[in-house]
Enzyme design. Structure first.
Site, PDB file in Angstrom:
ATOM      1  N   ASN A   1     -16.288   1.418 -21.584  1.00  0.00           N
ATOM      2  CA  ASN A   1     -15.189   0.509 -21.251  1.00  0.00           C
ATOM      3  C   ASN A   1     -14.354   0.275 -22.508  1.00  0.00           C
ATOM      4  O   ASN A   1     -14.868   0.320 -23.626  1.00  0.00           O
ATOM      5  CB  ASN A   1     -15.732  -0.826 -20.709  1.00  0.00           C
ATOM      6  CG  ASN A   1     -14.692  -1.597 -19.912  1.00  0.00           C
ATOM      7  OD1 ASN A   1     -13.576  -1.831 -20.385  1.00  0.00           O
ATOM      8  ND2 ASN A   1     -15.039  -1.975 -18.701  1.00  0.00           N
TER       9      ASN A   1
ATOM     10  N   HIS B   1     -14.968   1.479  -1.634  1.00  0.00           N
ATOM     11  CA  HIS B   1     -13.847   0.605  -1.258  1.00  0.00           C
ATOM     12  C   HIS B   1     -12.789   1.348  -0.441  1.00  0.00           C
ATOM     13  O   HIS B   1     -11.659   0.882  -0.310  1.00  0.00           O
ATOM     14  CB  HIS B   1     -13.205  -0.033  -2.502  1.00  0.00           C
ATOM     15  CG  HIS B   1     -14.065  -1.099  -3.133  1.00  0.00           C
ATOM     16  ND1 HIS B   1     -13.782  -1.684  -4.349  1.00  0.00           N
ATOM     17  CD2 HIS B   1     -15.213  -1.689  -2.704  1.00  0.00           C
ATOM     18  CE1 HIS B   1     -14.718  -2.581  -4.633  1.00  0.00           C
ATOM     19  NE2 HIS B   1     -15.598  -2.594  -3.659  1.00  0.00           N
TER      20      HIS B   1
ATOM     21  N   CYS C   1      -0.886   4.016  15.708  1.00  0.00           N
ATOM     22  CA  CYS C   1      -1.869   5.073  15.970  1.00  0.00           C
ATOM     23  C   CYS C   1      -1.279   6.107  16.932  1.00  0.00           C
ATOM     24  O   CYS C   1      -0.698   5.743  17.961  1.00  0.00           O
ATOM     25  CB  CYS C   1      -3.105   4.429  16.575  1.00  0.00           C
ATOM     26  SG  CYS C   1      -4.381   5.598  17.076  1.00  0.00           S
TER      27      CYS C   1
ATOM     28  N   ASP D   1      -7.955   5.886  -5.269  1.00  0.00           N
ATOM     29  CA  ASP D   1      -6.862   6.796  -5.643  1.00  0.00           C
ATOM     30  C   ASP D   1      -7.151   8.279  -5.417  1.00  0.00           C
ATOM     31  O   ASP D   1      -6.255   9.115  -5.532  1.00  0.00           O
ATOM     32  CB  ASP D   1      -6.453   6.554  -7.116  1.00  0.00           C
ATOM     33  CG  ASP D   1      -7.620   6.713  -8.106  1.00  0.00           C
ATOM     34  OD1 ASP D   1      -8.512   7.541  -7.854  1.00  0.00           O
ATOM     35  OD2 ASP D   1      -7.605   6.015  -9.144  1.00  0.00           O
TER      36      ASP D   1
ATOM     37  N   TYR E   1       0.825  -1.213   0.000  1.00  0.00           N
ATOM     38  CA  TYR E   1       0.000   0.000   0.000  1.00  0.00           C
ATOM     39  C   TYR E   1       0.861   1.267   0.000  1.00  0.00           C
ATOM     40  O   TYR E   1       0.465   2.280  -0.570  1.00  0.00           O
ATOM     41  CB  TYR E   1      -1.008  -0.025   1.167  1.00  0.00           C
ATOM     42  CG  TYR E   1      -2.171  -0.910   0.801  1.00  0.00           C
ATOM     43  CD1 TYR E   1      -3.190  -0.438  -0.018  1.00  0.00           C
ATOM     44  CD2 TYR E   1      -2.210  -2.244   1.184  1.00  0.00           C
ATOM     45  CE1 TYR E   1      -4.234  -1.259  -0.416  1.00  0.00           C
ATOM     46  CE2 TYR E   1      -3.244  -3.078   0.796  1.00  0.00           C
ATOM     47  CZ  TYR E   1      -4.250  -2.569  -0.005  1.00  0.00           C
ATOM     48  OH  TYR E   1      -5.274  -3.397  -0.416  1.00  0.00           O
TER      49      TYR E   1
HETATM   50  P1  OAD Z   1     -10.439  -4.236 -13.016  1.00  0.00           P
HETATM   51  O1  OAD Z   1      -8.973  -4.234 -13.163  1.00  0.00           O
HETATM   52  O2  OAD Z   1     -11.094  -5.506 -12.626  1.00  0.00           O
HETATM   53  O3  OAD Z   1     -11.123  -3.754 -14.372  1.00  0.00           O
HETATM   54  C1  OAD Z   1     -10.701  -2.609 -15.039  1.00  0.00           C
HETATM   55  C2  OAD Z   1     -11.642  -2.375 -16.203  1.00  0.00           C
HETATM   56  O4  OAD Z   1     -11.274  -1.148 -16.825  1.00  0.00           O
HETATM   57  C3  OAD Z   1     -11.603  -3.446 -17.292  1.00  0.00           C
HETATM   58  O5  OAD Z   1     -12.932  -3.805 -17.632  1.00  0.00           O
HETATM   59  C4  OAD Z   1     -10.902  -2.752 -18.470  1.00  0.00           C
HETATM   60  O6  OAD Z   1     -11.401  -3.188 -19.729  1.00  0.00           O
HETATM   61  C5  OAD Z   1     -11.285  -1.308 -18.220  1.00  0.00           C
HETATM   62  N1  OAD Z   1     -10.357  -0.302 -18.772  1.00  0.00           N
HETATM   63  C6  OAD Z   1      -9.007  -0.332 -18.830  1.00  0.00           C
HETATM   64  N2  OAD Z   1      -8.520   0.793 -19.350  1.00  0.00           N
HETATM   65  C7  OAD Z   1      -9.579   1.580 -19.649  1.00  0.00           C
HETATM   66  C8  OAD Z   1      -9.750   2.878 -20.218  1.00  0.00           C
HETATM   67  N3  OAD Z   1      -8.704   3.629 -20.594  1.00  0.00           N
HETATM   68  N4  OAD Z   1     -11.001   3.347 -20.383  1.00  0.00           N
HETATM   69  C9  OAD Z   1     -12.083   2.597 -20.022  1.00  0.00           C
HETATM   70  N5  OAD Z   1     -11.991   1.382 -19.484  1.00  0.00           N
HETATM   71  C10 OAD Z   1     -10.764   0.872 -19.288  1.00  0.00           C
HETATM   72  O7  OAD Z   1     -10.807  -3.051 -11.975  1.00  0.00           O
HETATM   73  P2  OAD Z   1     -12.148  -2.815 -11.164  1.00  0.00           P
HETATM   74  O8  OAD Z   1     -13.333  -3.216 -11.939  1.00  0.00           O
HETATM   75  O9  OAD Z   1     -12.093  -1.436 -10.640  1.00  0.00           O
HETATM   76  O10 OAD Z   1     -11.305  -4.084  -5.045  1.00  0.00           O
HETATM   77  O11 OAD Z   1     -11.962  -3.828  -9.964  1.00  0.00           O
HETATM   78  C11 OAD Z   1     -12.957  -3.889  -8.983  1.00  0.00           C
HETATM   79  C12 OAD Z   1     -12.351  -4.124  -7.629  1.00  0.00           C
HETATM   80  O12 OAD Z   1     -11.528  -5.289  -7.662  1.00  0.00           O
HETATM   81  C13 OAD Z   1     -11.399  -3.055  -7.164  1.00  0.00           C
HETATM   82  O13 OAD Z   1     -12.048  -1.972  -6.529  1.00  0.00           O
HETATM   83  C14 OAD Z   1     -10.529  -3.787  -6.202  1.00  0.00           C
HETATM   84  C15 OAD Z   1     -10.252  -4.988  -7.062  1.00  0.00           C
HETATM   85  O14 OAD Z   1      -9.742  -6.091  -6.496  1.00  0.00           O
HETATM   86  C16 OAD Z   1     -10.712  -4.193  -3.852  1.00  0.00           C
HETATM   87  O15 OAD Z   1      -9.513  -4.042  -3.694  1.00  0.00           O
HETATM   88  C17 OAD Z   1     -11.660  -4.500  -2.742  1.00  0.00           C
END
Ligand code: OAD
Length: 248
Positions: free
Chosen positions: A218, A124, A152, A109, A71
């Site tokens: 997407n 999240h 802490c 972020d 992290y």
């Molecule tokens: P993912 O990495 O699973 O998915 C990212 C998505 O963004 C994919 O569908 C890509 O096709 C799309 N993508 C990539 N570049 C892009 C761009 N320039 N424009 C538009 N789309 C683009 O990430 P998340 O869906 O955010 O949770 O993942 C969900 C959760 O899983 C996260 O919040 C995290 C992770 O593990 C935790 O840590 C609890």
């Protein structure tokens, strides 16, 4: 841009233009063009690092220093990135809608807030914040480097990142506000998420059940694409500004 893309943008604009209440769900994809890695796929965060080692309560019990190194790297990365046109387009959308706009993000972020979005629900958590595992006090530590095992200031308990790990519940109040916003929206915009992590991905079904129009942006089809009204296939840093331009 190919004519097919323009047609999808027109259809999306027709759904979005009359909407008084709009909810947005964003994932890591919206920050990709800012230079932050997404989670899944080639070069993704979960490619070089097993989720089980750094993003579960058990991982933190077993090796908190390893989790903190992961992290701290992600926190340090934030110093090098800035919001991109996708984030800024959502700021413009909020300005257009005022209180009818809610941005639900899975991202930790802080780039939506840096761009100027105001009504942001971080379901999240957030990388800038830390939480004491003993007294539960949450503090904003910006992106300053933290020790491998930070403590802490109040009770000397161990600090953890204020993010949601796998197997953990989402922050109840924030999640409820997200569900409320999605249940009452006319149009739901889903951006840059693979839509496979629940309960976040379930918001798409909530929107559909309540009769909202669903637009997805997407780079490639996601797990949600078969159940959206319009799919804007392309980078969100291009598609979202184009969509907002079409509303004017
Ligand atoms: P993912 O990495 O699973 O998915 C990212 C998505 O963004 C994919 O569908 C890509 O096709 C799309 N993508 C990539 N570049 C892009 C761009 N320039 N424009 C538009 N789309 C683009 O990430 P998340 O869906 O955010 O949770 O993942 C969900 C959760 O899983 C996260 O919040 C995290 C992770 O593990 C935790 O840590 C609890």
């Amino acid at each position: 841009m190919a004519p097919a893309d323009d047609d999808a943008l027109d259809r999306a604009a027709r759904l979005l233009r009359p909407a008084k209440r709009v909810a947005v769900l964003t994932g890591a994809g919206i920050s990709a063009e800012s230079g932050l890695a997404t989670f899944r796929g080639a070069g993704g965060l979960w490619e070089g690092q097993r989720v089980e080692d750094v993003a579960t309560p058990r991982a933190f019990e077993r090796d908190p220093a390893l989790v903190w190194r992961f992290y701290n790297l992600r926190r340090a990365n934030l110093a090098t990135v800035a919001p991109n046109p996708g984030h800024l387009a959502l700021v413009a959308l909020e300005q257009r809608l005022g209180p009818g706009f809610t941005l639900v993000t899975q991202n930790v972020d802080g780039l939506h807030q840096a761009a100027g979005s105001r009504n942001v629900l971080e379901i999240h958590g957030g990388l800038r914040r830390v939480r004491c595992v003993v007294c539960e006090r949450v503090t904003d530590r910006g992106i300053e480097p933290l020790a491998d095992l930070p403590r802490c200031e109040k009770c000397d308990g161990m600090l953890r990142p204020d993010v949601v790990w796998f197997e953990e519940a989402l922050p109840e109040d924030v999640w409820q506000r997200a569900v409320d916003a999605v249940q009452t929206c006319d149009c739901f915009l889903v951006v840059g998420t693979s839509a496979i992590v629940y309960p976040a991905a379930g918001l798409i079904d909530v929107a559909r059940m309540e009769g909202a129009d669903v637009i997805e942006a997407n780079l490639q089809p996601s797990a949600a694409s078969s159940r959206v009204d319009v799919l804007l296939l392309g980078p969100s840093g291009t598609m979202l500004p184009e969509l907002i331009k079409k509303l004017e």
